[in-house]
Design a protein around this motif. Structure first.
Motif, PDB file in Angstrom:
ATOM      1  N   ALA A  35       0.896  -1.550  -0.159  1.00 27.41           N
ATOM      2  CA  ALA A  35      -0.303   0.248   0.272  1.00 27.41           C
ATOM      3  C   ALA A  35       0.767   1.475  -0.123  1.00 27.41           C
ATOM      4  O   ALA A  35       2.092   0.728   0.039  1.00 27.41           O
ATOM      5  N   TRP A  36       0.200   2.587  -1.281  1.00 27.93           N
ATOM      6  CA  TRP A  36       0.652   3.562  -0.585  1.00 27.93           C
ATOM      7  C   TRP A  36       0.145   4.745   0.684  1.00 27.93           C
ATOM      8  O   TRP A  36      -1.537   4.193   0.014  1.00 27.93           O
ATOM      9  N   GLU A  46      -1.756   8.694   6.949  1.00 27.81           N
ATOM     10  CA  GLU A  46      -3.437   7.702   6.278  1.00 27.81           C
ATOM     11  C   GLU A  46      -3.190   7.086   4.693  1.00 27.81           C
ATOM     12  O   GLU A  46      -2.409   7.279   4.118  1.00 27.81           O
ATOM     13  N   LEU A  47      -4.356   5.588   4.499  1.00 26.35           N
ATOM     14  CA  LEU A  47      -4.261   4.934   3.568  1.00 26.35           C
ATOM     15  C   LEU A  47      -4.150   5.502   2.546  1.00 26.35           C
ATOM     16  O   LEU A  47      -5.371   6.453   2.569  1.00 26.35           O
ATOM     17  N   VAL A  48      -3.612   5.328   1.190  1.00 28.99           N
ATOM     18  CA  VAL A  48      -4.156   6.224  -0.127  1.00 28.99           C
ATOM     19  C   VAL A  48      -4.683   4.864  -1.254  1.00 28.99           C
ATOM     20  O   VAL A  48      -5.565   4.911  -1.351  1.00 28.99           O
ATOM     21  N   ALA A  49      -4.075   3.670  -0.445  1.00 31.91           N
ATOM     22  CA  ALA A  49      -3.773   2.793  -2.049  1.00 31.91           C
ATOM     23  C   ALA A  49      -3.108   1.694  -1.836  1.00 31.91           C
ATOM     24  O   ALA A  49      -2.448   1.825  -1.254  1.00 31.91           O
ATOM     25  N   VAL A  56      -4.920  -7.459  -6.992  1.00 32.88           N
ATOM     26  CA  VAL A  56      -6.552  -6.451  -7.045  1.00 32.88           C
ATOM     27  C   VAL A  56      -6.149  -4.925  -5.577  1.00 32.88           C
ATOM     28  O   VAL A  56      -5.600  -5.272  -5.397  1.00 32.88           O
ATOM     29  N   VAL A  57      -7.233  -4.556  -7.010  1.00 40.07           N
ATOM     30  CA  VAL A  57      -6.608  -2.869  -6.523  1.00 40.07           C
ATOM     31  C   VAL A  57      -7.508  -2.214  -5.075  1.00 40.07           C
ATOM     32  O   VAL A  57      -8.555  -2.246  -5.758  1.00 40.07           O
ATOM     33  N   ASN A  58      -7.275  -1.269  -4.189  1.00 41.27           N
ATOM     34  CA  ASN A  58      -7.971   0.154  -4.129  1.00 41.27           C
ATOM     35  C   ASN A  58      -7.909   1.071  -3.596  1.00 41.27           C
ATOM     36  O   ASN A  58      -6.365   0.883  -3.199  1.00 41.27           O
ATOM     37  N   TYR A  59      -8.741   2.043  -3.480  1.00 40.48           N
ATOM     38  CA  TYR A  59      -8.545   3.326  -2.990  1.00 40.48           C
ATOM     39  C   TYR A  59      -8.956   3.659  -2.107  1.00 40.48           C
ATOM     40  O   TYR A  59     -10.091   3.772  -2.316  1.00 40.48           O
ATOM     41  N   TYR A  60      -8.630   5.063  -1.676  1.00 44.27           N
ATOM     42  CA  TYR A  60      -8.534   5.583  -0.213  1.00 44.27           C
ATOM     43  C   TYR A  60      -9.138   7.131  -0.576  1.00 44.27           C
ATOM     44  O   TYR A  60      -7.983   7.467  -0.776  1.00 44.27           O
ATOM     45  N   GLY A  61     -10.074   7.592  -0.138  1.00 43.08           N
ATOM     46  CA  GLY A  61     -10.406   8.934  -0.323  1.00 43.08           C
ATOM     47  C   GLY A  61      -9.885   9.565  -1.209  1.00 43.08           C
ATOM     48  O   GLY A  61     -10.797   9.075  -2.128  1.00 43.08           O
TER      49      GLY A  61
END
Length: 114
Positions: A35-36, A46-49, A56-61
């Protein structure tokens, strides 16, 4: 101990783009979720991606729709392509496992000017 070395930060104008890179210890990227994260002074990191071992990818905010996380298992690297950057994206960006390993890299500074 996992090695994490971030690079690619810099100063860009609003609307600009940057590509961040993270070099890790061998096989980490292919075996774990990476994660970044980002942090600004006085705030929690804070979590970014995130990207799983299977890709499998996820994005935040606010990253959704503007940032793309990817990886290269053969090079033990994780990337974060950031577009349409905004001043509020200014932060030190870190890569790590998710959940994060105890030790962090030095991060890479991203500054977005108005």
């Amino acid at each position: 101990q996992v090695q994490l070395v971030e690079s690619g930060g810099g100063t860009v104008q609003t609307g600009g783009s940057l590509r961040l890179s993270c070099t890790t210890s061998p096989t980490i990227v292919s075996r774990y979720t990476m994660a970044w994260y980002r942090q600004t002074p006085g705030k929690e990191r804070e979590l970014v991606a995130g990207i799983t071992d299977r890709g499998v990818v996820n994005y935040y905010g606010s990253a959704e729709g503007r940032f793309i996380i990817s990886k290269d298992n053969t090079k033990d690297m994780v990337f974060l392509d950031m577009t349409n950057l905004k001043p509020e994206d200014t932060a030190v960006y870190f890569c790590n496992l998710r959940p994060p390993a105890r030790l962090w890299g030095q991060g890479t500074q991203v500054t977005v000017s108005i």
